[in-house]
Scaffold this motif. Structure first.
Motif, short mmCIF file in Angstrom:
data_model
loop_
_atom_site.label_atom_id
_atom_site.label_comp_id
_atom_site.label_asym_id
_atom_site.label_seq_id
_atom_site.Cartn_x
_atom_site.Cartn_y
_atom_site.Cartn_z
N ALA A 1 12.70 9.51 7.19
CA ALA A 1 12.88 8.10 6.86
C ALA A 1 14.10 7.52 7.56
CB ALA A 1 13.02 7.93 5.34
N GLY A 2 15.16 8.30 7.66
CA GLY A 2 16.35 7.83 8.37
C GLY A 2 16.11 7.68 9.86
N LEU A 3 15.33 8.58 10.44
CA LEU A 3 15.00 8.47 11.86
C LEU A 3 14.14 7.24 12.12
CD1 LEU A 3 14.28 12.25 12.51
CD2 LEU A 3 16.20 10.93 13.44
N GLN A 4 13.23 6.94 11.19
CA GLN A 4 12.44 5.71 11.32
C GLN A 4 13.33 4.48 11.24
OE1 GLN A 4 8.71 5.42 11.63
NE2 GLN A 4 9.65 3.51 12.41
N ALA A 5 14.34 4.53 10.36
CA ALA A 5 15.27 3.39 10.25
C ALA A 5 16.03 3.17 11.55
CB ALA A 5 16.25 3.63 9.10
N ILE A 6 16.38 4.26 12.24
CA ILE A 6 17.04 4.13 13.54
C ILE A 6 16.11 3.46 14.55
CG2 ILE A 6 17.88 5.46 15.51
CD1 ILE A 6 19.15 7.40 13.51
N ALA A 7 14.86 3.92 14.59
CA ALA A 7 13.89 3.30 15.51
C ALA A 7 13.66 1.84 15.18
CB ALA A 7 12.57 4.07 15.47
N ASP A 8 13.62 1.52 13.89
CA ASP A 8 13.40 0.14 13.47
C ASP A 8 14.57 -0.77 13.80
OD1 ASP A 8 10.93 0.87 12.48
OD2 ASP A 8 11.58 1.00 10.39
N ALA A 9 15.74 -0.18 14.04
CA ALA A 9 16.93 -0.98 14.37
C ALA A 9 16.91 -1.48 15.81
CB ALA A 9 18.19 -0.15 14.13
#
Length: 423
Positions: free
Chosen positions: A395-403
């Motif tokens: 989920a944190g890696l997805q948040a980085i991509a979403d940034a």
């Protein structure tokens, strides 16, 4: 009546001959048009769709008369393909033979109808001298977007001191003998590194080039779910595809890597030409988490100013090649084994510099803002923490991509939440 029958049969034969002629002409047209399309594709620039950063295999794994079937997950698609075989860190020549590329089915199995042989200079094998790489001939292979491709190579001779990428987080397969052409490899052993295979490139009319993600373990995908392609560069590639932006994403993360000092692989400064500037079709680079390791794993950690100076050198080198350089703020890591108050102060100083308009970055991906706990800004949001307080979970890696603001790649792209473009 007999005369009528003869005329009828004659007409039938004539109609059948005409139908055969039409079919033959249609087949010839398909071949000609396909050949013309392939010829046109061969004149297009190459773009990377998958990559891994090479390292030296210090443990010294050896292969002899064995086949490696390695699974790579593509980003952008294409109508032609080529692969790179690296012997960068070898001390002896390496011969690879009977190389195949195919779409993967499940586990070690391939989709047999897609299987193609890969040649090097028109030959079925190639010997790669130490310190070099071999790039294959173009293969007429339909590379799917965001999908698994199986690349099989046979190693007919003893090999040692290999070039590899250790942290693949992907199950690959090894079997005795030359079984590259088999649909399924039986009795195969598994491993999760990549050996010799470092790039898959494509040609396609729609491809707009490649983006390199340069970083350390967070970029490499440490703590992501294995065999699920949940590294943040994979997540970003999916966002680009959803936005109909045909851009390859190349993951050049090395777990443990640092900006200024060698350790886990060459430093980011040392490998910048190889892993960024010389990548096929590169137009953008996102520089991520290396400085965290400089602050945490160096005996005498560099000052923030030294890391900022190193970052500015990378920006200058990218701009000399007309490559846009996107900086990333450093994610929080309080609670990790090597966190210190002085390292935290340096992280905050670096992030403040990156967020300022004088940084020289073409844009900033605010990974810190995307992942930290607002109530405890020096720590991850609990929902994003893998548990070691250094690496984000899926989920944190997805948040980085979403940034990542996709308008950095297209004025009509979808806007991310926490990327800043500087003008």
């Amino acid at each position: 009546m007999e005369q009528v029958n003869k005329v009828s049969k004659s007409r039938q034969r004539s109609a059948l001959a005409h139908a055969h002629l039409v079919t033959l002409v249609a087949m010839i047209l398909v071949v000609v048009l396909s050949s013309r399309a392939a010829a046109q594709d061969r004149g297009l620039p190459w773009a990377g769709t998958w990559a891994a950063s090479p390292m030296r295999d210090d443990p010294g794994k050896r292969f002899n008369r064995q086949t490696l079937r390695q699974i790579v997950h593509t980003s952008v698609g294409g109508h032609m393909a080529r692969i790179h075989i690296s012997n960068l860190f070898g001390t002896q020549s390496v011969t690879v033979a009977d190389v195949h590329i195919a779409q993967r089915s499940t586990d070690s199995s391939i989709v047999a109808a897609t299987d193609r042989k890969v040649q090097f200079g028109g030959l079925s094998s190639v010997t790669v001298p130490p310190g070099t790489e071999a790039i294959s001939d173009p293969a007429d292979f339909q590379v799917p977007r965001q999908a698994d491709v199986a690349i099989s190579i046979y190693l007919p001779n003893p090999t040692r001191l290999l070039t590899y990428h250790p942290s693949g987080f992907q199950t690959n397969y090894i079997a005795d003998g030359d079984v590259s052409g088999l649909t399924t490899i039986s009795d195969a052993k598994t491993f999760q590194s990549y050996y010799f295979l470092m790039n898959l490139d494509v040609q396609d009319q729609a491809a707009r080039g490649s983006l390199v993600a340069l970083g350390a373990s967070i970029t490499d995908g440490y703590a992501s779910t294995a065999d699920a392609n949940r590294r943040w560069p994979n997540d970003l590639a999916q966002r680009l595809l959803n936005a109909e932006l045909n851009i390859g994403v190349l993951n050049q993360g090395i777990s443990g890597n640092r900006l200024l000092a060698a350790g886990a692989g060459d430093s980011a400064e040392t490998r910048f030409d190889r892993d960024v500037l010389n990548q096929p079709g590169v137009r953008w680079v996102i520089f991520s988490d290396d400085p965290i390791n400089d602050l945490g794993s160096t005996a005498s950690p560099p000052a923030a100013k030294q890391l900022i100076d190193g970052l500015e050198r990378l920006i200058s080198r990218a701009h000399e090649k007309q490559i846009e350089f996107f900086c990333s703020t450093l994610t929080p890591y309080q609670g990790a084994g090597y966190w210190t108050p002085s390292g935290e102060a340096a992280r905050e100083q670096i992030n403040a510099f990156l967020r300022g308009k004088a940084s020289g970055c073409d844009a900033v991906i605010d990974q810190d803002a995307a992942t930290h706990d607002p109530a405890h800004p020096t720590q991850y949001l609990p929902a994003y923490d893998s548990g070691d307080h250094l690496h984000p979970n899926d989920a944190g890696l997805q948040a980085i991509a979403d940034a990542v603001n996709l308008s950095l790649f297209s004025l009509t792209g979808v806007h991310g939440a926490t990327a800043t473009k500087f003008h």
